[in-house]
Design an enzyme around this catalytic site. Sequence first.
Site, PDB file in Angstrom:
ATOM      1  N   ASP A  52     -11.012  -2.564  12.301  1.00 16.24           N
ATOM      2  CA  ASP A  52     -10.071  -2.803  11.846  1.00 16.24           C
ATOM      3  C   ASP A  52      -9.496  -4.169  12.586  1.00 16.24           C
ATOM      4  O   ASP A  52      -9.588  -5.678  12.387  1.00 16.24           O
ATOM      5  CB  ASP A  52      -8.397  -2.646  10.846  1.00 16.24           C
ATOM      6  CG  ASP A  52      -8.852  -2.031   9.505  1.00 16.24           C
ATOM      7  OD1 ASP A  52      -9.978  -2.396   9.420  1.00 16.24           O
ATOM      8  OD2 ASP A  52      -8.292  -1.309   9.141  1.00 16.24           O
ATOM      9  N   ASN A  71      -5.202  -1.851  -4.582  1.00 14.44           N
ATOM     10  CA  ASN A  71      -6.017  -2.120  -3.774  1.00 14.44           C
ATOM     11  C   ASN A  71      -6.208  -1.060  -2.702  1.00 14.44           C
ATOM     12  O   ASN A  71      -5.729  -1.084  -1.008  1.00 14.44           O
ATOM     13  CB  ASN A  71      -6.079  -3.933  -2.951  1.00 14.44           C
ATOM     14  CG  ASN A  71      -8.031  -3.767  -2.296  1.00 14.44           C
ATOM     15  OD1 ASN A  71      -8.890  -3.030  -2.776  1.00 14.44           O
ATOM     16  ND2 ASN A  71      -8.115  -5.171  -1.756  1.00 14.44           N
ATOM     17  N   ASP A 104       1.034  -1.343  -0.032  1.00 14.05           N
ATOM     18  CA  ASP A 104       0.641  -0.161  -0.407  1.00 14.05           C
ATOM     19  C   ASP A 104       0.665   1.492  -0.189  1.00 14.05           C
ATOM     20  O   ASP A 104       0.241   2.186  -0.713  1.00 14.05           O
ATOM     21  CB  ASP A 104      -0.852  -0.232   1.271  1.00 14.05           C
ATOM     22  CG  ASP A 104      -1.996  -1.146   0.923  1.00 14.05           C
ATOM     23  OD1 ASP A 104      -2.506  -1.108   0.355  1.00 14.05           O
ATOM     24  OD2 ASP A 104      -3.270  -0.357   1.876  1.00 14.05           O
ATOM     25  N   GLU A 152     -10.821  -4.450   2.310  1.00  7.98           N
ATOM     26  CA  GLU A 152     -10.757  -5.288   0.959  1.00  7.98           C
ATOM     27  C   GLU A 152     -10.947  -6.394   0.385  1.00  7.98           C
ATOM     28  O   GLU A 152     -11.297  -7.048  -0.880  1.00  7.98           O
ATOM     29  CB  GLU A 152      -8.872  -6.088   1.331  1.00  7.98           C
ATOM     30  CG  GLU A 152      -8.297  -5.597   1.753  1.00  7.98           C
ATOM     31  CD  GLU A 152      -8.014  -3.841   2.756  1.00  7.98           C
ATOM     32  OE1 GLU A 152      -8.874  -3.709   3.689  1.00  7.98           O
ATOM     33  OE2 GLU A 152      -7.249  -3.151   2.983  1.00  7.98           O
ATOM     34  N   LYS A 206       1.127  -6.057   2.333  1.00  7.56           N
ATOM     35  CA  LYS A 206      -0.686  -4.844   2.122  1.00  7.56           C
ATOM     36  C   LYS A 206       0.252  -3.889   2.928  1.00  7.56           C
ATOM     37  O   LYS A 206       0.262  -2.766   3.104  1.00  7.56           O
ATOM     38  CB  LYS A 206      -1.623  -4.906   2.025  1.00  7.56           C
ATOM     39  CG  LYS A 206      -2.470  -4.496   1.481  1.00  7.56           C
ATOM     40  CD  LYS A 206      -4.130  -4.931   1.856  1.00  7.56           C
ATOM     41  CE  LYS A 206      -5.189  -4.157   1.100  1.00  7.56           C
ATOM     42  NZ  LYS A 206      -5.369  -2.492   1.499  1.00  7.56           N
ATOM     43  N   HIS A 231      -4.690  -9.081   3.849  1.00 11.40           N
ATOM     44  CA  HIS A 231      -4.225  -9.180   4.732  1.00 11.40           C
ATOM     45  C   HIS A 231      -4.225  -9.704   6.003  1.00 11.40           C
ATOM     46  O   HIS A 231      -3.570 -10.306   6.552  1.00 11.40           O
ATOM     47  CB  HIS A 231      -3.062  -7.929   4.755  1.00 11.40           C
ATOM     48  CG  HIS A 231      -4.246  -6.599   5.133  1.00 11.40           C
ATOM     49  ND1 HIS A 231      -3.377  -5.793   6.134  1.00 11.40           N
ATOM     50  CD2 HIS A 231      -4.847  -6.282   4.213  1.00 11.40           C
ATOM     51  CE1 HIS A 231      -4.636  -4.249   5.518  1.00 11.40           C
ATOM     52  NE2 HIS A 231      -4.824  -5.173   4.877  1.00 11.40           N
ATOM     53  N   ARG A 232      -5.624  -8.688   6.187  1.00 11.34           N
ATOM     54  CA  ARG A 232      -6.056  -9.421   8.076  1.00 11.34           C
ATOM     55  C   ARG A 232      -6.885 -10.591   7.401  1.00 11.34           C
ATOM     56  O   ARG A 232      -6.636 -11.252   9.084  1.00 11.34           O
ATOM     57  CB  ARG A 232      -7.599  -7.890   7.762  1.00 11.34           C
ATOM     58  CG  ARG A 232      -5.974  -6.610   8.182  1.00 11.34           C
ATOM     59  CD  ARG A 232      -7.034  -5.803   9.234  1.00 11.34           C
ATOM     60  NE  ARG A 232      -6.740  -4.470   9.158  1.00 11.34           N
ATOM     61  CZ  ARG A 232      -5.708  -4.765   9.081  1.00 11.34           C
ATOM     62  NH1 ARG A 232      -4.689  -4.604  10.160  1.00 11.34           N
ATOM     63  NH2 ARG A 232      -4.722  -3.053   9.143  1.00 11.34           N
TER      64      ARG A 232
END
Length: 672
Positions: free
Chosen positions: A330, A95, A52, A358, A435, A402-403
């Site tokens: 998040d 993204n 990112d 995402e 990311k 990613h998360r």
Amino acid sequence: MFDIPFLDLPPMDGASGTVRLPGSKSISNRVLLLAGLSAGTTVVRDLLDSDDTRVMLAGLRQLGGTIEAEGDGSVRVTGLGGRLQVQEAALFLGNAGTAMRPLAAALAVLAATQGGRFELAGVQRMHERPIGDLVDALRQLGCNIDYLGTEGYPPLRLSGQPGGRLTTAAPIRVRGDVSSQFLTALLLALPLVSQDGPITVEVEGELISKPYVEITLNLLRRFGITVAQDGWSRFTIPQASAYCTPGEIHVEGDASSASYFVALGAIAAHGGRVIRIEGVGADSIQGDIRFVEAAQAMGAQVQAGAGWLEVRRGEWPLRAITLDCNHIPDAAMTLAVMALYAHGTTRLSNIASWRVKETDRIAAMAAELRKVGATVVEGGDFIEVQPPARWQAAAIHTYDDHRMAMCLSLASFSGLAGAEVPVPQRILDPRCVGKTFPDYFEALFHLGQAAPHRIPVITIDGPTASGKGTLASAVAHRLGYHTLDSGSLYRVTALAAIRHGVQGDDVLRLPALARSLQLRFQGERLLLDGVDITDELRLEEVGSMASRIAALPEVRLALNDLQLSFRRLPGLVADGRDMGTVIFPDARLKVFLTASAAMRAERRHKQLIQKGISTKLADLRADLEMRDERDRNRTVAPLKPAEDAVLLDNSALTIEQSVDEVLKWWQQRNPF
Ligand code: DC
């Protein structure tokens, strides 16, 4: 970073140690944009290096900003000073919502007033993430914005003529209940056009994710702009605001990334263990730091100071909670995974924004938690998680998010949750952590602990020049595993013996030498006493001495512990002569590699010619056969296939074919 199709996590049962967090994504990209718009140079310390931030840096470069990397990981950004340097550019922003939204706002107002034509695009998912509310707000100012694909979504074209004027006198209305990034984007960009008077932004609907707006306001202040605030509904940028670089700015560690390690501590730092997290702490400006309170409510014991956190397991099993997570959208994902280890049902509510991140994170989280055995109820803006009655090994989809990958990696502690047979988990496309946290899994493996017998081992034994080393490292690479080239340990011992004038039959000094080797591995290179000896190890003289000393039981014994120490998370591919028979008898897959002596001699001959060494093929073959003979007939650990080994004759196979064959066998032995 693990750039492989999947990464298998063995069941772990503890965690301790220190992790240094990468920089915050939210702070990094805001700081880069602000530095990019300012006049003068800003040195950004501890910037996050990830997908990112890379797209943001590339975008700023394309727009004429100067970006220089400093040796110490800092970046020097020389900004545009609010003046467009190029009039046309097409930016690809992956993204990264934190790049797309603010750059769209900044370029829209710059193009509208200074003239220009800019196109902003991203990956497919970026084109499914809404931006209409921001575009509507910018159009109120008079910005010219076209949708190049679907109405309401990127890609966008922003254009205008030099000398254009914007209507900044009336308040600009923006919706705040879909993404707070729209407001953030306006706040970051509007100072560019504040010459004629103050500009007011009014938020329609309840503003979500307020802490992210706090970060924006905080960083604007660092760049000389104080936004007047009327609660969370009206924000006014003073007339003639100008970005003023602070000269140097430090990016604190990512508080959302910290959540995985706080959770890790709460789950696995038991029995005196502690997880220390460096880079973010009690003084953080990031809203997600409040995840710590939620984790404490679930049972974590947390101590915090400026720039650090220390976490231990407290309550066990964890306590189930019911929480409105609007303030930590998040990090709240991490709570959903902690819920796997709680007593009772955890309910996380007010998380509708998960659906436009995402991926649709509510749906994704529900699907993947169910795979490991949890009972999950999902609603439009909530999720309820009840721990597994029976844990299951699962191949976990990560949805290029990613998360999802980082969260679900925490599902590999089923043994601690009382699973009779602890299960491994497979993370698909682990690369997506790039990311925000490219080295996430390395950090997890550094802290995580697993009983050695749970760490998978593949052994590849076989005679000299059968291609074991090549096959082993290729297989290890595909699985993200460590390698052990056990022959090199015999070779290093031999080299050390030659250097110290120790005879090849000295059963007193040779084992002592083997035990005291000071080795360091640097990628493919091997250092002895700090000196690179990788090439020297391949000398014939060394190989021949290695073959001699390898026949001594004392030497073999002396190298035992060193070899066992290579069995580390997430797994090991070991090659040699006795990997499957003596060193790792419990290996899950044992391969015995063979090739005809003629073929092996030919391969070695080619290798040597490539290195500029001329030898006779017939001599090489005779030498190989002699060594085979010695390795096969020695009394200790003679070269022979383990009883449960699979034979692979690679005489007629390419390396890729051999690798595929081994991976096929490996797949058959795994539950995924
Ligand atoms: O695979 P290599 O040529 O690098 O091995 C060097 C020597 O060490 C070889 O003669 C066999 C011996 N060796 C061994 O006895 N046991 C092992 N596990 C690995 C190598």
